[in-house]
Enzyme design. Structure first.
Site, PDB file in Angstrom:
ATOM      1  N   SER A  56     -10.942   0.437   3.339  1.00  0.00           N
ATOM      2  CA  SER A  56     -10.616   0.666   4.657  1.00  0.00           C
ATOM      3  C   SER A  56      -9.914   1.125   4.968  1.00  0.00           C
ATOM      4  O   SER A  56      -8.661   2.624   4.931  1.00  0.00           O
ATOM      5  CB  SER A  56      -9.126  -1.067   3.985  1.00  0.00           C
ATOM      6  OG  SER A  56      -9.410  -1.687   3.242  1.00  0.00           O
ATOM      7  N   ARG A  97       0.566  -1.512  -0.046  1.00  0.00           N
ATOM      8  CA  ARG A  97      -0.322   0.453   0.050  1.00  0.00           C
ATOM      9  C   ARG A  97       0.916   1.009   0.175  1.00  0.00           C
ATOM     10  O   ARG A  97       0.217   2.198   0.308  1.00  0.00           O
ATOM     11  CB  ARG A  97      -0.926   0.064   0.864  1.00  0.00           C
ATOM     12  CG  ARG A  97      -2.222  -1.233   1.221  1.00  0.00           C
ATOM     13  CD  ARG A  97      -3.114  -1.184   0.743  1.00  0.00           C
ATOM     14  NE  ARG A  97      -3.888  -1.671  -0.109  1.00  0.00           N
ATOM     15  CZ  ARG A  97      -3.621  -3.438  -0.391  1.00  0.00           C
ATOM     16  NH1 ARG A  97      -2.373  -3.624  -1.200  1.00  0.00           N
ATOM     17  NH2 ARG A  97      -4.314  -4.436   0.011  1.00  0.00           N
ATOM     18  N   GLU A 128      -5.065   4.497   5.926  1.00  0.00           N
ATOM     19  CA  GLU A 128      -4.756   4.166   4.394  1.00  0.00           C
ATOM     20  C   GLU A 128      -4.840   5.407   4.564  1.00  0.00           C
ATOM     21  O   GLU A 128      -3.850   5.930   3.651  1.00  0.00           O
ATOM     22  CB  GLU A 128      -5.431   3.239   4.486  1.00  0.00           C
ATOM     23  CG  GLU A 128      -5.074   2.724   3.428  1.00  0.00           C
ATOM     24  CD  GLU A 128      -5.602   1.969   2.662  1.00  0.00           C
ATOM     25  OE1 GLU A 128      -5.233   0.469   3.145  1.00  0.00           O
ATOM     26  OE2 GLU A 128      -6.381   2.227   1.797  1.00  0.00           O
TER      27      GLU A 128
HETATM   28  C1  LIG Z   1     -15.241   1.174  -1.190  1.00  0.00           C
HETATM   29  C2  LIG Z   1     -13.954   1.984  -1.293  1.00  0.00           C
HETATM   30  C3  LIG Z   1     -13.421   0.459  -1.117  1.00  0.00           C
HETATM   31  C4  LIG Z   1     -11.613   0.612  -1.975  1.00  0.00           C
HETATM   32  N1  LIG Z   1     -11.082  -0.954  -1.917  1.00  0.00           N
HETATM   33  C5  LIG Z   1      -9.874  -0.630  -1.712  1.00  0.00           C
HETATM   34  C6  LIG Z   1      -9.199  -2.229  -1.942  1.00  0.00           C
HETATM   35  O1  LIG Z   1      -9.276  -3.049  -2.295  1.00  0.00           O
HETATM   36  N2  LIG Z   1      -7.655  -1.512  -2.401  1.00  0.00           N
HETATM   37  C7  LIG Z   1      -7.182  -0.550  -2.541  1.00  0.00           C
HETATM   38  O2  LIG Z   1      -5.702  -0.413  -2.220  1.00  0.00           O
HETATM   39  N3  LIG Z   1      -7.681   0.680  -2.399  1.00  0.00           N
HETATM   40  C8  LIG Z   1      -8.995   1.084  -2.433  1.00  0.00           C
HETATM   41  N4  LIG Z   1      -9.566   1.802  -1.556  1.00  0.00           N
HETATM   42  C9  LIG Z   1      -9.270   2.892  -2.382  1.00  0.00           C
HETATM   43  C10 LIG Z   1      -9.155   3.584  -3.365  1.00  0.00           C
HETATM   44  O3  LIG Z   1      -9.967   3.919  -4.318  1.00  0.00           O
HETATM   45  C11 LIG Z   1      -8.464   3.537  -4.555  1.00  0.00           C
HETATM   46  O4  LIG Z   1      -7.226   4.245  -3.271  1.00  0.00           O
HETATM   47  C12 LIG Z   1      -8.366   4.259  -5.075  1.00  0.00           C
HETATM   48  O5  LIG Z   1      -7.030   4.288  -6.337  1.00  0.00           O
HETATM   49  C13 LIG Z   1      -7.634   5.919  -5.311  1.00  0.00           C
HETATM   50  O6  LIG Z   1      -8.148   6.561  -6.671  1.00  0.00           O
HETATM   51  P1  LIG Z   1      -8.825   8.066  -6.432  1.00  0.00           P
HETATM   52  O7  LIG Z   1      -8.396   8.481  -8.618  1.00  0.00           O
HETATM   53  O8  LIG Z   1      -9.498   8.212  -5.621  1.00  0.00           O
HETATM   54  O9  LIG Z   1      -7.701   8.603  -5.725  1.00  0.00           O
HETATM   55  P2  LIG Z   1      -7.688  10.241  -5.343  1.00  0.00           P
HETATM   56  O10 LIG Z   1      -8.034   9.638  -3.701  1.00  0.00           O
HETATM   57  O11 LIG Z   1      -7.727  11.268  -5.961  1.00  0.00           O
HETATM   58  O12 LIG Z   1      -6.245  10.386  -4.633  1.00  0.00           O
HETATM   59  C14 LIG Z   1      -5.431   9.769  -3.951  1.00  0.00           C
HETATM   60  C15 LIG Z   1      -4.227  10.172  -3.454  1.00  0.00           C
HETATM   61  O13 LIG Z   1      -3.468   9.718  -5.381  1.00  0.00           O
HETATM   62  C16 LIG Z   1      -2.450  11.671  -5.870  1.00  0.00           C
HETATM   63  N5  LIG Z   1      -3.078  11.112  -6.923  1.00  0.00           N
HETATM   64  C17 LIG Z   1      -4.703  10.840  -7.872  1.00  0.00           C
HETATM   65  N6  LIG Z   1      -4.324  10.945  -8.597  1.00  0.00           N
HETATM   66  C18 LIG Z   1      -2.821  11.063  -8.968  1.00  0.00           C
HETATM   67  C19 LIG Z   1      -2.197  11.843 -10.504  1.00  0.00           C
HETATM   68  N7  LIG Z   1      -2.534  10.651 -11.348  1.00  0.00           N
HETATM   69  N8  LIG Z   1      -1.093  11.701 -10.287  1.00  0.00           N
HETATM   70  C20 LIG Z   1      -0.481  11.974  -8.712  1.00  0.00           C
HETATM   71  N9  LIG Z   1      -1.205  11.510  -7.501  1.00  0.00           N
HETATM   72  C21 LIG Z   1      -2.121  11.215  -7.847  1.00  0.00           C
HETATM   73  C22 LIG Z   1      -3.406  11.812  -4.940  1.00  0.00           C
HETATM   74  O14 LIG Z   1      -2.669  13.466  -5.052  1.00  0.00           O
HETATM   75  C23 LIG Z   1      -3.848  11.613  -2.918  1.00  0.00           C
HETATM   76  O15 LIG Z   1      -3.100  11.753  -2.812  1.00  0.00           O
HETATM   77  C24 LIG Z   1     -11.186   1.553  -1.944  1.00  0.00           C
HETATM   78  C25 LIG Z   1     -11.359   2.450  -1.149  1.00  0.00           C
HETATM   79  C26 LIG Z   1     -13.092   2.683  -1.438  1.00  0.00           C
HETATM   80  C27 LIG Z   1     -14.287   3.956  -1.204  1.00  0.00           C
END
Ligand SMILES: Cc1cc2nc3c(=O)[nH]c(=O)nc-3n(C[C@H](O)[C@H](O)[C@H](O)COP(=O)(O)OP(=O)(O)OC[C@H]3O[C@@H](n4cnc5c(N)ncnc54)[C@H](O)[C@@H]3O)c2cc1C
Length: 344
Positions: A239, A165, A337
């Site tokens: 999580s 992670r 996380e």
């Molecule tokens: C119901 C639910 C279930 C989930 N299950 C999992 C799981 O099973 N496993 C898991 O690992 N995660 C899980 N997650 C967490 C999350 O979905 C992931 O971490 C996902 O990859 C985040 O994507 P996002 O586009 O929403 O990122 P954001 O929340 O918008 O950003 C997250 C971070 O990434 C950075 N970021 C985003 N895009 C970029 C980019 N293009 N360049 C540089 N930095 C960037 C942001 O600045 C921030 O620091 C879950 C979340 C939810 C709500």
């Protein structure tokens, strides 16, 4: 450029909390990114790039700079031979749509990462993982804008600093790179057992013998839907705590007090403990906290849900109680996380 001002950040986190952003722009191309960055530089304001906001908690103070919301789209495939296929996807593509397209094309490598919310670029930031797969296992290269040299570069997977992670994007080089596309190596064919334990149990119970990427994807979706809330309906960020990693010796000590504590062995005499189990045993199973409006999800106590919290301070107060109780019970400090923005 369509820059918005004084925007509610609660609409840009699936937890639905937080203050306001001074400025916000949605980008659809690398050119848009460059324009947004030079605007922010001219205004001398900080920048943060986000995707779907599914791993972000905004502070109540808000963000005094420019929030760049990434919608960069792209999807291309390159066939090396009958077995090996490469996919390049824009970082603003919806991640689950990329997984769906790959699975439907009979490609394996990312099907266990089905239904994880958010964008494709963000998958690298915390090296998303589920049911035995991590994005680092399929990534070949990432196309990123490096703010240090002011240009786009191609970064190899081995240079991304991946761990459980985590990655360099989240740690030593936080904020330095903007990911614009990723290239994955996938293979054609069936998924080779052994499957991750809960996935194996599901396919056995449902007599699924054809382990095609589509069938395994459907199994993952069914399991996830039974355990996790849909962030489009219930405010949450998945999580809320990472599973703690301790030494094998520490586990022996812990087991003398808690013989039934589950664990997964890792390399180098380390073991991972299920944070959900610790939270459950610390008394937070299906827990609804009237004081803060926060709760734990009945089917998965690792997921904190915002039922009627008004502020991020409410969420952090609830989190602090859980961390404190788990520490009192097991001597283990849970780590959050999702990232708290802006950084302290
Ligand atoms: C119901 C639910 C279930 C989930 N299950 C999992 C799981 O099973 N496993 C898991 O690992 N995660 C899980 N997650 C967490 C999350 O979905 C992931 O971490 C996902 O990859 C985040 O994507 P996002 O586009 O929403 O990122 P954001 O929340 O918008 O950003 C997250 C971070 O990434 C950075 N970021 C985003 N895009 C970029 C980019 N293009 N360049 C540089 N930095 C960037 C942001 O600045 C921030 O620091 C879950 C979340 C939810 C709500």
């Amino acid at each position: 450029m369509n820059i918005l001002h004084d925007v509610a950040l609660s609409d840009y986190s699936t937890m639905g909390l937080g203050g306001r952003a001074a400025h916000l722009i949605t980008i659809e191309s690398r050119m848009d990114l460059l324009e947004a960055l030079s605007w922010a530089q001219a205004q001398s304001v900080p920048v943060v790039m986000i995707g779907g906001g599914s791993n972000i908690i905004w502070r109540d103070e808000g963000f005094p700079g420019l929030v760049i919301v990434n919608h960069i789209q792209r999807y291309e495939t390159f066939k090396e031979d009958d077995e090996n296929i490469y996919i390049t996807a824009g970082s603003g593509e919806n991640w689950d749509t990329v997984v769906e397209r790959a699975a439907q094309a009979g490609l394996t490598g990312i099907e266990a990462l089905s239904l994880i919310p958010g964008t494709t670029g963000a998958t690298l930031v915390q090296n998303i993982g589920a049911y035995g797969q991590e994005i680092s296992g399929s990534l070949v290269t990432a196309e990123v804008f490096d703010t240090k040299i002011g240009d786009f570069i191609t970064m190899r997977a081995s240079d991304c600093g991946f761990g459980y992670r985590t990655s360099r994007f989240k740690t030593v080089d936080r904020g330095r790179f903007y990911i614009t596309a990723i290239t994955l190596h996938l293979t054609k064919g069936q998924i080779q057992p052994p499957l991750y334990a809960s996935l194996a149990a599901y396919v056995k119970e449902h007599s699924i013998t054809d382990l095609s990427p589509v069938n395994v994807r459907q199994a993952v979706i069914a399991i996830r839907n039974s355990r996790l809330p849909d962030p489009a309906i219930v405010h949450n960020t998945g999580s809320f705590f990472a599973n703690p990693i301790i030494s094998a010796n520490e586990l022996i000590d812990l087991r003398s007090l808690h013989p039934d504590i589950p664990s997964w062995p890792l390399n180098n005499d380390r073991v991972k403990l299920p944070a959900a189990w610790l939270i459950d045993k610390a008394g937070f199973k299906d827990y609804h906290d009237a004081a803060t409006g926060m709760a734990t999800w009945a089917a998965q106590p690792l997921v904190l849900v915002n039922e009627k919290a008004k502020t991020t301070a409410d969420l952090l107060a609830f989190k602090a109680r859980i961390v404190s109780e788990v520490h009192d019970h097991f001597g283990i400090t849970l780590e959050q996380e999702p990232e708290l923005f802006p950084l302290a």
